[in-house]
Design a protein around this motif. Structure first.
Motif, PDB file in Angstrom:
ATOM      1  N   TYR A  14      -6.280  -4.554   1.591  1.00 35.47           N
ATOM      2  CA  TYR A  14      -5.255  -3.466   1.942  1.00 35.47           C
ATOM      3  C   TYR A  14      -5.802  -1.863   2.097  1.00 35.47           C
ATOM      4  O   TYR A  14      -5.031  -1.156   2.020  1.00 35.47           O
ATOM      5  CB  TYR A  14      -4.270  -3.620   0.725  1.00 35.47           C
ATOM      6  CG  TYR A  14      -3.363  -5.020   0.754  1.00 35.47           C
ATOM      7  CD1 TYR A  14      -2.445  -5.199   1.681  1.00 35.47           C
ATOM      8  CD2 TYR A  14      -3.917  -6.050  -0.150  1.00 35.47           C
ATOM      9  CE1 TYR A  14      -1.674  -6.459   1.588  1.00 35.47           C
ATOM     10  CE2 TYR A  14      -3.067  -7.044  -0.129  1.00 35.47           C
ATOM     11  CZ  TYR A  14      -2.377  -7.440   0.698  1.00 35.47           C
ATOM     12  OH  TYR A  14      -1.616  -8.732   0.583  1.00 35.47           O
ATOM     13  N   TRP A  56      -1.490   4.424  -3.964  1.00 36.50           N
ATOM     14  CA  TRP A  56      -2.031   3.044  -4.120  1.00 36.50           C
ATOM     15  C   TRP A  56      -3.608   3.030  -4.407  1.00 36.50           C
ATOM     16  O   TRP A  56      -3.903   2.487  -4.989  1.00 36.50           O
ATOM     17  CB  TRP A  56      -1.901   2.606  -2.569  1.00 36.50           C
ATOM     18  CG  TRP A  56      -2.282   1.107  -2.496  1.00 36.50           C
ATOM     19  CD1 TRP A  56      -1.879  -0.049  -2.453  1.00 36.50           C
ATOM     20  CD2 TRP A  56      -3.943   0.937  -1.962  1.00 36.50           C
ATOM     21  NE1 TRP A  56      -2.847  -1.013  -2.355  1.00 36.50           N
ATOM     22  CE2 TRP A  56      -4.112  -0.542  -1.857  1.00 36.50           C
ATOM     23  CE3 TRP A  56      -4.887   1.735  -1.677  1.00 36.50           C
ATOM     24  CZ2 TRP A  56      -5.399  -1.234  -1.924  1.00 36.50           C
ATOM     25  CZ3 TRP A  56      -6.275   0.844  -1.524  1.00 36.50           C
ATOM     26  CH2 TRP A  56      -6.392  -0.355  -1.437  1.00 36.50           C
ATOM     27  N   ASP A  83       0.720  -4.590  -8.353  1.00 43.43           N
ATOM     28  CA  ASP A  83       1.873  -3.292  -8.182  1.00 43.43           C
ATOM     29  C   ASP A  83       2.763  -3.366  -9.330  1.00 43.43           C
ATOM     30  O   ASP A  83       2.953  -2.077  -9.747  1.00 43.43           O
ATOM     31  CB  ASP A  83       2.605  -3.543  -6.911  1.00 43.43           C
ATOM     32  CG  ASP A  83       1.554  -3.074  -5.520  1.00 43.43           C
ATOM     33  OD1 ASP A  83       0.491  -2.605  -5.727  1.00 43.43           O
ATOM     34  OD2 ASP A  83       1.803  -3.669  -4.533  1.00 43.43           O
ATOM     35  N   ASN A 104      -2.923   6.768   1.160  1.00 39.59           N
ATOM     36  CA  ASN A 104      -1.981   6.754   0.264  1.00 39.59           C
ATOM     37  C   ASN A 104      -2.146   6.909  -1.234  1.00 39.59           C
ATOM     38  O   ASN A 104      -2.835   6.005  -1.820  1.00 39.59           O
ATOM     39  CB  ASN A 104      -1.033   5.215   0.343  1.00 39.59           C
ATOM     40  CG  ASN A 104      -0.051   4.913  -0.593  1.00 39.59           C
ATOM     41  OD1 ASN A 104       0.275   5.450  -1.495  1.00 39.59           O
ATOM     42  ND2 ASN A 104       0.800   4.079  -0.211  1.00 39.59           N
ATOM     43  N   GLU A 154      -4.765   0.144   5.524  1.00 41.14           N
ATOM     44  CA  GLU A 154      -3.491   0.881   5.672  1.00 41.14           C
ATOM     45  C   GLU A 154      -3.206   1.582   4.537  1.00 41.14           C
ATOM     46  O   GLU A 154      -2.052   2.328   4.612  1.00 41.14           O
ATOM     47  CB  GLU A 154      -2.717  -0.609   5.694  1.00 41.14           C
ATOM     48  CG  GLU A 154      -2.561  -1.435   4.362  1.00 41.14           C
ATOM     49  CD  GLU A 154      -1.709  -2.619   4.416  1.00 41.14           C
ATOM     50  OE1 GLU A 154      -0.439  -2.568   4.174  1.00 41.14           O
ATOM     51  OE2 GLU A 154      -2.223  -3.563   4.891  1.00 41.14           O
ATOM     52  N   ASN A 155      -3.904   1.618   3.535  1.00 36.93           N
ATOM     53  CA  ASN A 155      -3.638   2.696   2.433  1.00 36.93           C
ATOM     54  C   ASN A 155      -4.352   3.697   2.082  1.00 36.93           C
ATOM     55  O   ASN A 155      -4.363   4.140   0.976  1.00 36.93           O
ATOM     56  CB  ASN A 155      -3.465   1.671   1.100  1.00 36.93           C
ATOM     57  CG  ASN A 155      -2.125   0.875   1.121  1.00 36.93           C
ATOM     58  OD1 ASN A 155      -0.935   1.504   1.015  1.00 36.93           O
ATOM     59  ND2 ASN A 155      -2.609  -0.496   1.344  1.00 36.93           N
TER      60      ASN A 155
END
Length: 450
Positions: free
Chosen positions: A246, A256, A170, A253, A249-250
Motif C-alpha cells: 500500500y 498512513w 488500521d 498520506n 498509494e499512500n
C-alpha cells in the motif's frame, strides 16, 4: 375601529392566559424536578420515580440532570422488576438514552458508549453492540471505555484477520491512538494532583487520583490484551509486505505513513531496507517532531551520529506539549539504548520523567539497561549480582510512579529478584547486608546491599 379594539382585547386575553399557563407549567416543572432530585440524593429511587417521569413527559428540555440522574432511577427499576416487567423496564432505560440524545446531544459519544455497555449486559448480539460502540468511537474515541474498546477491536479482528489484514491494522492504530489520548488526558490530571503539596491534598484530590489511576490501569490491561490478540498477525513477515503493497498509494498520506512507521518501529522491523524508505516518505509528508525522531534513528544506523542528534534535538525543541515531549524523549532513549549508548539513553529517560513524572516505562527501560550490563559492570559474583539490585530498584520505582503498569513491572521485579546476591554470596565475599555498595562503569550508582 370598535371591531379592531374587540379583536385586540381577545388577543390580549389569549396571550395572557397562555403566559399564565406557561408560568404554571414551568413552576410545576421546577417543583417536581426539585422533589425528584431530593429523593434521588437520598437514594429513594422508587419515591423519585413519579416526579421524575412527569419531568420526562412534560419538561424534557429543563435540565440534562433529568437524564443523568434518571438513568439510575430507570436502572433501579429494571434491577428490581419481575420477569414479566423487565421488557418494559428495559424500554424505559432506552427511553432515557433516546431522549437525552434528542434534547442534549453534546455528549452523544458518552451516551452511545453507555448504550453499548447496557446492550451488552442485556445480552444483545455482537452486531448490535458493535453498532453502538462504532457510533461512540466515531463521535469521540476518548469517550469509549476500556471494555468497549477491547470488544470493538475484537469483533473487527475476528471478522477480518483472514481476509483484510489492513483493516485490522488500521483499526488497531485507531484504537491505540484513542487509548493514548485517554492515557494523556488522565496522566495530566494525575500530574496536576501530584504537583500539589502532598500534606495539603483534599480527600477529593485523593479520591480523584485513585479513580484516574484505575482508568490508566484499565487502559494498560486493554493494551496488553490487544497486543496479545494482534501478535499472531503483527509480525515483520506480515507487516513489511503489507506496507509495501500500500506504499505507492499512500506515500504522501502522513497519517498512513505515521502508523506504518510506528508499527514497524514498535515491532522492531527496522532492519529491513524498506523501513528507511518508509521513514523518509513520512518526514517529507509531515516534518513533525514525531517524524524527526524516527528519521534520526535512520541517520544513527547510517553512522551519521551528529546529524541524528541534531534531529533528536529538533524533535524535542519543536514539541510544545509536555506529555508529547516526554514521549519523544522516551523514543530517543529507546533508540540510543539499541545503539548501546546506555548512559545517554538513561539521561533521556530522566529528561522524559522531568516532563512526565508518572512515566513508569522510562524507569523500566533504565532497569533493563542495568540488567543487560551486569557482566560488563562487575568482576565477581557479588559485584555482578549487585547490578541486578540497581535494576530491581528501578523496576520498583516504575511500579510506584505508575501503578497502571504493575503487571508489567512485576515481571521485571520477579526476574531481577532471582539474580540478586544470595546470603551465601555475601558471606563468601565478606559483604554485609545493609551496607552501601558502589556499582562502577557507566551505571556509577550506589545501592544498598540486600
Amino acid at each position: 375601529m370598535k371591531k379592531m379594539k374587540q379583536i385586540l382585547t381577545v388577543l390580549f386575553l389569549v396571550v395572557s392566559v397562555s403566559v399564565v399557563f406557561s408560568q404554571e407549567d414551568n413552576n410545576d416543572c421546577y417543583i417536581k424536578y426539585n422533589l425528584f432530585k431530593g429523593d434521588y440524593s437520598s437514594k429513594k429511587y422508587d419515591t423519585a420515580y413519579e416526579n421524575w417521569i412527569w419531568c420526562m413527559d412534560n419538561c424534557p428540555t429543563l435540565s440534562v440532570n433529568i437524564y443523568k440522574m434518571g438513568i439510575k432511577i430507570a436502572e433501579d427499576r429494571l434491577e428490581n422488576a419481575t420477569e414479566a416487567d423487565k421488557p418494559a423496564a428495559r424500554e424505559l432505560v432506552m427511553r432515557v438514552y433516546t431522549q437525552r440524545l434528542q434534547h442534549f446531544p453534546d455528549d452523544a459519544a458518552d451516551v452511545y458508549n453507555d448504550v453499548a455497555s447496557f446492550k451488552a449486559d442485556q445480552g444483545a448480539s455482537d452486531d448490535e453492540v458493535f453498532g453502538w460502540i462504532e457510533k461512540a468511537f466515531k463521535a469521540d474515541v476518548t469517550a469509549v471505555n476500556a471494555r468497549n474498546i477491547y470488544k470493538y477491536f475484537d469483533i473487527i479482528l475476528n471478522k477480518n484477520k483472514d481476509t483484510d489484514a489492513q483493516k485490522v491494522f488500521d483499526t488497531y492504530d485507531e484504537v491505540s491512538e484513542g487509548l493514548e489520548l485517554k492515557r494523556e488526558e488522565y496522566t495530566k490530571k494525575i500530574d496536576i494532583i501530584n504537583a500539589k503539596d502532598s500534606t495539603r491534598l483534599s480527600s477529593k484530590d485523593v479520591k480523584n487520583r485513585d479513580a484516574y489511576q484505575q482508568v490508566l490501569t484499565n487502559l494498560s490491561l486493554v493494551e496488553t490484551g490487544l497486543d496479545a490478540k494482534l501478535s499472531a498477525i503483527s509480525t515483520c513477515e506480515n507487516l513489511i509486505p503489507l506496507n509495501k503493497k500500500y506504499f505507492e498509494e499512500n506515500k504522501t498520506n502522513a497519517e498512513w505513513l505515521k502508523r506504518a512507521v510506528s508499527r514497524m518501529f514498535n515491532k522492531e522491523c527496522t532492519g529491513d531496507p524498506f523501513y528507511p524508505k518508509l521513514v523518509e516518505a513520512y518526514v517529507h509528508a509531515d516534518p513533525s517532531p514525531s517524524a524527526s525522531v524516527f528519521y534520526a534513528d535512520i541517520l544513527m544506523n547510517r553512522g551519521e551520529t551528529n546529524k541524528a542528534m541534531d534531529y533528536f534535538k529538533r524533535a524535542i525543541d519543536q514539541e510544545t506539549d509536555t506529555y508529547k515531549k516526554a514521549g519523544n524523549l522516551y523514543k530517543v532513549a529507546r533508540i540510543l539504548s539499541k545503539q548501546g549508548r546506555k548512559s545517554e539513553a538513561r539521561s533521556y529517560c530522566y529528561k522524559a520523567l522531568d516532563y512526565a513524572p508518572t512515566m513508569g516505562k522510562a524507569y523500566l527501560l533504565i532497569a533493563s539497561m542495568y540488567a543487560t550490563s551486569a557482566n560488563s559492570c562487575g568482576d565477581d559474583v557479588v559485584s555482578k549480582r549487585m547490578v541486578y539490585v540497581a535494576a530491581l530498584n528501578m523496576a520498583y520505582k516504575a511500579k510506584a510512579v505508575d501503578p497502571s503498569i504493575s503487571g508489567h513491572a512485576n515481571k521485571y521485579i520477579a526476574s531481577y529478584s532471582e539474580n540478586i546476591p544470595t546470603t551465601k554470596d555475601l558471606f563468601v565475599a565478606g559483604v554485609k547486608s545493609g551496607t552501601s555498595f558502589k556499582i562502577n562503569c557507566w551505571i556509577n550508582e550506589t545501592v544498598r546491599v540486600p
